[in-house]
Design an enzyme around this catalytic site. Structure first.
Site, PDB file in Angstrom:
ATOM      1  N   LEU A   1     -84.946 -12.864  42.834  1.00 29.86           N
ATOM      2  CA  LEU A   1     -84.364 -12.451  42.335  1.00 29.86           C
ATOM      3  C   LEU A   1     -84.628 -12.795  40.817  1.00 29.86           C
ATOM      4  CD1 LEU A   1     -81.228 -11.396  44.554  1.00 29.86           C
ATOM      5  CD2 LEU A   1     -83.537  -9.950  44.371  1.00 29.86           C
TER       6      LEU A   1
ATOM      7  N   ASN B   1     -92.187 -19.355  40.404  1.00 25.43           N
ATOM      8  CA  ASN B   1     -91.629 -19.672  39.179  1.00 25.43           C
ATOM      9  C   ASN B   1     -92.251 -20.848  38.242  1.00 25.43           C
ATOM     10  OD1 ASN B   1     -89.700 -18.183  39.593  1.00 25.43           O
ATOM     11  ND2 ASN B   1     -87.956 -19.684  40.407  1.00 25.43           N
TER      12      ASN B   1
ATOM     13  N   THR C   1     -82.387 -22.709  46.626  1.00 24.44           N
ATOM     14  CA  THR C   1     -83.925 -23.136  46.002  1.00 24.44           C
ATOM     15  C   THR C   1     -83.607 -24.637  46.846  1.00 24.44           C
ATOM     16  OG1 THR C   1     -83.761 -21.435  44.611  1.00 24.44           O
ATOM     17  CG2 THR C   1     -85.077 -23.278  44.346  1.00 24.44           C
TER      18      THR C   1
ATOM     19  N   LYS D   1     -62.443 -17.587  44.332  1.00 28.17           N
ATOM     20  CA  LYS D   1     -62.951 -16.588  43.683  1.00 28.17           C
ATOM     21  C   LYS D   1     -63.066 -15.279  44.786  1.00 28.17           C
ATOM     22  CE  LYS D   1     -67.540 -18.402  43.185  1.00 28.17           C
ATOM     23  NZ  LYS D   1     -68.675 -19.423  43.150  1.00 28.17           N
TER      24      LYS D   1
ATOM     25  N   CYS E   1     -83.132 -21.232  36.865  1.00 33.48           N
ATOM     26  CA  CYS E   1     -84.281 -21.456  37.138  1.00 33.48           C
ATOM     27  C   CYS E   1     -85.017 -22.040  37.094  1.00 33.48           C
ATOM     28  CB  CYS E   1     -84.986 -19.588  38.498  1.00 33.48           C
ATOM     29  SG  CYS E   1     -83.759 -19.297  39.372  1.00 33.48           S
TER      30      CYS E   1
ATOM     31  N   LYS F   1     -91.191 -20.047  46.219  1.00 35.96           N
ATOM     32  CA  LYS F   1     -90.775 -20.668  45.275  1.00 35.96           C
ATOM     33  C   LYS F   1     -91.208 -21.219  44.162  1.00 35.96           C
ATOM     34  CE  LYS F   1     -86.005 -19.491  43.657  1.00 35.96           C
ATOM     35  NZ  LYS F   1     -85.979 -18.255  43.064  1.00 35.96           N
TER      36      LYS F   1
ATOM     37  N   GLY G   1     -91.827 -16.630  21.962  1.00 38.62           N
ATOM     38  CA  GLY G   1     -90.201 -15.911  21.994  1.00 38.62           C
ATOM     39  C   GLY G   1     -89.531 -17.774  21.617  1.00 38.62           C
TER      40      GLY G   1
END
Ligand code: UDX
Length: 426
Positions: free
Chosen positions: A125, A183, A93, A7, A235, A179, A228
């Site tokens: 993000l 979410n 996270t 990477k 996440c 956080k 949907g």
């Protein structure tokens, strides 16, 4: 720094290992101007660094908790290499309590007299619009408990602060929980509107209009109310499970988040039933699937609803042809997609199909030549699982329309009948 040498070698050649609009240009510019470099050895990244961000993966464990081993591996290596004051920011996270546990562990591992703080700086993000969400965040959360740590993290975010980004300073635990709470709330909002969508189908109401109207109430807000196939990605599925798991460990039951998780699973099953109901006896039939990524503008297939829907259709004997504008190279490598045919474009996915399902709302699917699609299909049925088309438009092109939560009244109401009769006042 990443221990994955391939990477790092790729990044050194400016090859970004995933699809994110705008990122290649930003990386190239910052490398060129000497602000960004890549290392495969920890010391190269930590030497002389005043701040070190830990941004490793925390994959789900079988019980739903998060595997935080990588965080502690990195923290240990950082502790052993500390040189002068260092702020170590836990950004991965991880369950509430991780940052403090990192601090305690580093105290044991670090050389005596070394000076360091541990902070938490959760990220919010969104994939596909990561740069926009970074540059214009709704808020920056700083979990830090010494003045020096708070000031250091604030100064890093200064350029954003200048454009009036609110900074929330909190304890380590509070920052970490923000956080998960954010979410889980967003995931709950999606599960909620999906539940209302199912109700709309049963009672002949339209969820798009319901969502629009309730979203106009500023206490509710218009975002994350698109019905949907259920939420996916790296996440929401993982973080809701982790919150439920560490809450249970703390002796707290999270009934609402648990219900949001269950409703999301149920939603994906419903989508499969929708397609199967549309095509009739499934064995030997063919379904075209448009979109694999869990959302547009990413090639991320993690927890993508499309993958679950495809697997269940195949189990019922349905043959599947797929097309996704960006994620096909990744998808071809997935064992789960063995047996799937990959089409060159949306029209090829429609050819000979008994139903065509839009699972990801890529822009290029918003403007399809529906008449051409209808001609190509064996049975012209469009299952628009993202509600990007209106029923009239689809039906005018000669396709049967199946949406999510787009119920229609059984018969026109008297008022409507009068309107249809031409009276301008209705
Ligand atoms: C999310 C959070 O938005 C972000 O703040 C956090 O940092 C990471 O998790 P992301 O996973 O990139 O970001 O995608 P997001 O746009 O939030 O969508 C997540 C899933 O929810 C997708 O599968 C999407 O299709 C679905 N979704 C989203 C809906 O089904 N309906 C909506 O109204 C919004």
């Amino acid at each position: 720094m990443d221990q994955d040498q391939a990477k790092i070698a790729g990044l050194a050649r400016l090859e970004i290992p995933f699809f994110e609009p705008g990122l290649p240009e930003i990386v190239a510019r910052n490398v060129r101007e000497g602000r960004l470099g890549f290392a495969s050895e920890l010391r190269m990244a930590t030497r002389g660094s005043e701040v070190i961000f830990i941004t490793v993966g925390t994959p789900p464990l079988p019980g739903g908790g998060a595997d935080t081993r990588a965080i502690f591996d990195v923290a240990r290596a950082v502790a052993e290499n500390l040189e002068g004051y260092t702020l170590v920011v836990q950004k991965s996270t991880a369950p509430v309590g991780t940052a403090r546990a990192v601090w305690r562990a580093m105290k044991r591992w670090a050389p005596r007299n070394s000076q360091f703080d541990v902070g938490s700086n959760p990220e919010f993000l969104r994939e596909g619009s990561a740069i926009e969400t970074f540059m214009h965040p709704d808020r920056v959360v700083i979990g830090a408990e010494t003045e020096r740590a708070v000031e250091t993290l604030k100064s890093i975010h200064d350029p954003l602060f200048l454009i009036e980004t609110p900074i929330v300073v909190a304890s380590l635990e509070t920052a970490e929980l923000i956080k998960y709470a954010a979410n889980s709330f967003l995931a709950t909002k999606i599960s909620f509107i999906n539940e209302i969508a199912n109700l709309c189908e049963a009672v002949g109401a339209d969820v798009q209009v319901v969502a629009k109207a309730i979203g106009m109430d500023r206490r509710i807000g218009p975002k994350f109310l698109h019905a949907g196939p259920g939420y996916g990605g790296s996440c929401f599925p993982k973080d809701t499970l982790a919150l439920s798991s560490f809450a249970r460990a703390a002796g707290v039951r999270t009934k609402i988040v648990d219900a949001a998780i269950a409703a999301n699973e149920h939603q994906m099953h419903r989508m499969v039933s929708k397609v199967i109901d549309a095509i009739g006896a499934p064995r030997g039939k063919r379904a075209g699937i448009l979109g694999l990524a869990f959302k547009p503008n990413t090639d991320d297939l993690r927890e993508a609803p499309a993958l679950k829907i495809i697997a269940r259709l195949q189990r019922r004997g349905v043959k599947v042809t797929v097309f996704d504008p960006v994620s096909m190279p990744r998808a071809r490598e997935l064992p789960a997609l063995r047996g799937v045919e990959f089409a060159a474009d949306a029209y090829e996915a429609a050819r000979g199909a008994d139903a065509l399902a839009i699972v990801t709302e890529w822009n290029e699917f918003r403007n399809l030549d529906l008449k051409r699609i209808a001609r190509l299909m064996r049975h012209p049925i469009l299952c628009d699982l993202r509600n990007i088309y209106g029923a009239h438009e689809v039906e005018a092109a000669g396709l049967r329309h199946v949406g999510v939560g787009r119920g229609r009244p059984a018969a026109p109401t008297p008022r409507r009948r009068r309107a249809a009769g031409g009276s301008p006042r209705g």
